[in-house]
Design a protein around this motif. Structure first.
Motif, PDB file in Angstrom:
ATOM      1  N   THR A   7       0.855  -1.184   0.000  1.00  0.00           N
ATOM      2  CA  THR A   7       0.000   0.000   0.000  1.00  0.00           C
ATOM      3  C   THR A   7       0.890   1.233   0.000  1.00  0.00           C
ATOM      4  OG1 THR A   7      -1.668  -1.194   1.275  1.00  0.00           O
ATOM      5  CG2 THR A   7      -1.874   1.203   1.190  1.00  0.00           C
ATOM      6  N   PHE A   8       0.604   2.135  -0.914  1.00  0.00           N
ATOM      7  CA  PHE A   8       1.330   3.397  -1.019  1.00  0.00           C
ATOM      8  C   PHE A   8       0.404   4.499  -0.512  1.00  0.00           C
ATOM      9  CE2 PHE A   8       2.872   0.502  -4.231  1.00  0.00           C
ATOM     10  CZ  PHE A   8       4.242   0.565  -4.064  1.00  0.00           C
ATOM     11  N   LEU A   9       0.741   5.087   0.618  1.00  0.00           N
ATOM     12  CA  LEU A   9      -0.031   6.183   1.209  1.00  0.00           C
ATOM     13  C   LEU A   9       0.666   7.504   0.898  1.00  0.00           C
ATOM     14  CD1 LEU A   9      -0.648   4.635   4.757  1.00  0.00           C
ATOM     15  CD2 LEU A   9      -2.162   4.543   2.756  1.00  0.00           C
ATOM     16  N   THR A  10      -0.096   8.589   0.896  1.00  0.00           N
ATOM     17  CA  THR A  10       0.497   9.895   0.621  1.00  0.00           C
ATOM     18  C   THR A  10       0.780  10.698   1.880  1.00  0.00           C
ATOM     19  OG1 THR A  10      -1.707  10.826   0.286  1.00  0.00           O
ATOM     20  CG2 THR A  10      -0.526  10.062  -1.685  1.00  0.00           C
ATOM     21  N   ASP A  11       0.369  10.164   3.065  1.00  0.00           N
ATOM     22  CA  ASP A  11       0.551  10.903   4.309  1.00  0.00           C
ATOM     23  C   ASP A  11       0.618   9.915   5.478  1.00  0.00           C
ATOM     24  OD1 ASP A  11       0.081  12.437   6.700  1.00  0.00           O
ATOM     25  OD2 ASP A  11      -0.941  13.963   5.517  1.00  0.00           O
ATOM     26  N   ARG A  12       1.551  10.120   6.377  1.00  0.00           N
ATOM     27  CA  ARG A  12       1.688   9.236   7.550  1.00  0.00           C
ATOM     28  C   ARG A  12       0.419   9.222   8.400  1.00  0.00           C
ATOM     29  NH1 ARG A  12       6.751   7.550   8.095  1.00  0.00           N
ATOM     30  NH2 ARG A  12       8.412   8.794   7.205  1.00  0.00           N
ATOM     31  N   ASN A  13      -0.338  10.287   8.378  1.00  0.00           N
ATOM     32  CA  ASN A  13      -1.568  10.365   9.168  1.00  0.00           C
ATOM     33  C   ASN A  13      -2.640   9.386   8.687  1.00  0.00           C
ATOM     34  OD1 ASN A  13      -0.561  12.404  10.871  1.00  0.00           O
ATOM     35  ND2 ASN A  13      -1.068  13.961   9.345  1.00  0.00           N
ATOM     36  N   GLN A  14      -2.430   8.754   7.551  1.00  0.00           N
ATOM     37  CA  GLN A  14      -3.400   7.800   6.986  1.00  0.00           C
ATOM     38  C   GLN A  14      -3.178   6.374   7.492  1.00  0.00           C
ATOM     39  OE1 GLN A  14      -2.148   8.508   2.993  1.00  0.00           O
ATOM     40  NE2 GLN A  14      -3.647  10.123   2.627  1.00  0.00           N
ATOM     41  N   VAL A  15      -2.080   6.134   8.187  1.00  0.00           N
ATOM     42  CA  VAL A  15      -1.685   4.770   8.560  1.00  0.00           C
ATOM     43  C   VAL A  15      -2.766   4.049   9.380  1.00  0.00           C
ATOM     44  CG1 VAL A  15      -0.031   3.407   9.908  1.00  0.00           C
ATOM     45  CG2 VAL A  15       0.780   5.195   8.358  1.00  0.00           C
ATOM     46  N   VAL A  16      -3.291   4.668  10.407  1.00  0.00           N
ATOM     47  CA  VAL A  16      -4.261   4.009  11.288  1.00  0.00           C
ATOM     48  C   VAL A  16      -5.558   3.723  10.531  1.00  0.00           C
ATOM     49  CG1 VAL A  16      -5.653   4.258  13.385  1.00  0.00           C
ATOM     50  CG2 VAL A  16      -3.250   4.956  13.383  1.00  0.00           C
ATOM     51  N   THR A  17      -6.075   4.692   9.789  1.00  0.00           N
ATOM     52  CA  THR A  17      -7.302   4.488   9.020  1.00  0.00           C
ATOM     53  C   THR A  17      -7.092   3.398   7.980  1.00  0.00           C
ATOM     54  OG1 THR A  17      -7.916   6.798   9.353  1.00  0.00           O
ATOM     55  CG2 THR A  17      -9.055   5.617   7.583  1.00  0.00           C
ATOM     56  N   ASN A  18      -5.946   3.420   7.316  1.00  0.00           N
ATOM     57  CA  ASN A  18      -5.627   2.384   6.328  1.00  0.00           C
ATOM     58  C   ASN A  18      -5.642   1.003   6.987  1.00  0.00           C
ATOM     59  OD1 ASN A  18      -4.395   1.272   3.800  1.00  0.00           O
ATOM     60  ND2 ASN A  18      -2.723   0.893   5.226  1.00  0.00           N
ATOM     61  N   ARG A  19      -5.017   0.878   8.144  1.00  0.00           N
ATOM     62  CA  ARG A  19      -4.961  -0.407   8.853  1.00  0.00           C
ATOM     63  C   ARG A  19      -6.377  -0.884   9.205  1.00  0.00           C
ATOM     64  NH1 ARG A  19      -1.767   0.556  13.639  1.00  0.00           N
ATOM     65  NH2 ARG A  19      -0.015   0.505  12.212  1.00  0.00           N
ATOM     66  N   THR A  20      -7.212   0.012   9.690  1.00  0.00           N
ATOM     67  CA  THR A  20      -8.582  -0.341  10.076  1.00  0.00           C
ATOM     68  C   THR A  20      -9.379  -0.846   8.875  1.00  0.00           C
ATOM     69  OG1 THR A  20      -8.547   1.289  11.858  1.00  0.00           O
ATOM     70  CG2 THR A  20     -10.716   0.558  11.091  1.00  0.00           C
ATOM     71  N   ILE A  21      -9.295  -0.135   7.771  1.00  0.00           N
ATOM     72  CA  ILE A  21     -10.050  -0.529   6.577  1.00  0.00           C
ATOM     73  C   ILE A  21      -9.492  -1.831   5.996  1.00  0.00           C
ATOM     74  CG2 ILE A  21     -10.608   0.132   4.190  1.00  0.00           C
ATOM     75  CD1 ILE A  21     -10.782   3.064   5.318  1.00  0.00           C
ATOM     76  N   ARG A  22      -8.171  -1.967   5.985  1.00  0.00           N
ATOM     77  CA  ARG A  22      -7.561  -3.212   5.480  1.00  0.00           C
ATOM     78  C   ARG A  22      -8.056  -4.405   6.292  1.00  0.00           C
ATOM     79  NH1 ARG A  22      -2.463  -2.248   6.429  1.00  0.00           N
ATOM     80  NH2 ARG A  22      -2.433  -3.474   8.335  1.00  0.00           N
ATOM     81  N   ARG A  23      -8.113  -4.265   7.616  1.00  0.00           N
ATOM     82  CA  ARG A  23      -8.590  -5.360   8.467  1.00  0.00           C
ATOM     83  C   ARG A  23     -10.054  -5.694   8.172  1.00  0.00           C
ATOM     84  NH1 ARG A  23      -5.840  -3.594  14.214  1.00  0.00           N
ATOM     85  NH2 ARG A  23      -3.772  -4.423  13.766  1.00  0.00           N
ATOM     86  N   GLN A  24     -10.868  -4.661   7.923  1.00  0.00           N
ATOM     87  CA  GLN A  24     -12.273  -4.898   7.568  1.00  0.00           C
ATOM     88  C   GLN A  24     -12.369  -5.667   6.254  1.00  0.00           C
ATOM     89  OE1 GLN A  24     -13.926  -0.958   7.404  1.00  0.00           O
ATOM     90  NE2 GLN A  24     -14.041  -0.750   9.630  1.00  0.00           N
ATOM     91  N   MET A  25     -11.554  -5.308   5.294  1.00  0.00           N
ATOM     92  CA  MET A  25     -11.609  -5.933   3.975  1.00  0.00           C
ATOM     93  C   MET A  25     -11.059  -7.356   3.984  1.00  0.00           C
ATOM     94  SD  MET A  25     -13.032  -3.863   1.918  1.00  0.00           S
ATOM     95  CE  MET A  25     -13.370  -2.161   1.562  1.00  0.00           C
ATOM     96  N   LEU A  26     -10.007  -7.598   4.759  1.00  0.00           N
ATOM     97  CA  LEU A  26      -9.345  -8.902   4.745  1.00  0.00           C
ATOM     98  C   LEU A  26      -9.849  -9.855   5.821  1.00  0.00           C
ATOM     99  CD1 LEU A  26      -5.636  -7.899   4.032  1.00  0.00           C
ATOM    100  CD2 LEU A  26      -7.450  -8.527   2.408  1.00  0.00           C
ATOM    101  N   GLY A  27     -10.570  -9.346   6.799  1.00  0.00           N
ATOM    102  CA  GLY A  27     -11.034 -10.210   7.878  1.00  0.00           C
ATOM    103  C   GLY A  27      -9.847 -10.798   8.629  1.00  0.00           C
ATOM    104  N   GLU A  28      -9.853 -12.104   8.823  1.00  0.00           N
ATOM    105  CA  GLU A  28      -8.787 -12.786   9.563  1.00  0.00           C
ATOM    106  C   GLU A  28      -7.556 -13.078   8.700  1.00  0.00           C
ATOM    107  OE1 GLU A  28      -8.828 -13.417  12.912  1.00  0.00           O
ATOM    108  OE2 GLU A  28     -10.633 -12.173  12.804  1.00  0.00           O
ATOM    109  N   HIS A  29      -7.667 -12.913   7.387  1.00  0.00           N
ATOM    110  CA  HIS A  29      -6.546 -13.226   6.496  1.00  0.00           C
ATOM    111  C   HIS A  29      -5.412 -12.218   6.699  1.00  0.00           C
ATOM    112  CE1 HIS A  29      -4.412 -14.933   3.198  1.00  0.00           C
ATOM    113  NE2 HIS A  29      -4.418 -13.792   2.524  1.00  0.00           N
TER     114      HIS A  29
END
Length: 166
Positions: free
Chosen positions: A118-140
């Protein structure tokens, strides 16, 4: 080149692609496999001698007995109509939906993902990115890299590329 000849050439390529995929329904439709194989065997490696993952991912994944690999080009947060959602959260969800669509087009799902970058444009996006990734991937938990970078188009706040195995 004669237009009729070009059309015949494209039709031949579609037919060959469909045959190679085992798709009896036709080009661009979900694959129906003639000789179904079991999914790739994926082993997670998280050695105790290395700092543990900070989020839901594996330090390494070993893929054995795989039949094919799918390399997903960087997916940007654009809808099929070319519109880009407002805000990072909506863009992150859209980029993940695009990844899922490419997986589905190949007859695969999130459980087949072995590497995500994942390529983010701002360090402030890290937590939101992690939360959404976990929602999308579930336990994987695929192998994962997150990079802070500049995207090709400044309206895109992130880009996601991935590798899947079957």
């Amino acid at each position: 080149m004669d237009r009729d000849l070009a059309i015949d050439f494209l039709a031949l390529n579609r037919r060959n692609d469909a045959l190679r995929r085992g798709d009896v329904a036709g080009y661009g439709r979900p694959a129906i496999r003639r000789n179904a194989m079991p999914p790739a065997h994926i082993v997670s490696h998280n050695p105790a001698t290395v700092s543990p993952p900070a989020g839901s991912y594996s330090l390494g994944l070993e893929v054995t007995q795989h039949r094919r690999l799918l390399f997903i080009s960087g997916q940007v947060p654009e809808r099929s109509d070319g519109n880009v959602p407002e805000g990072f959260e909506a863009q992150c969800e859209q980029a993940w939906r695009n990844v899922m669509e490419v997986l589905a087009a190949a007859g695969l799902g999130v459980a087949h993902l072995v590497k995500v970058t994942t390529f983010l444009t701002d360090r402030n996006q890290v937590v939101t990115n992690r939360t959404i990734r976990r929602q999308m991937l579930g336990e994987h938990q695929p192998a994962l890299t997150v990079v802070i970078a500049e995207t090709v188009d400044s309206k895109w706040l992130l880009e996601i590329e991935a590798i899947a195995a079957e």
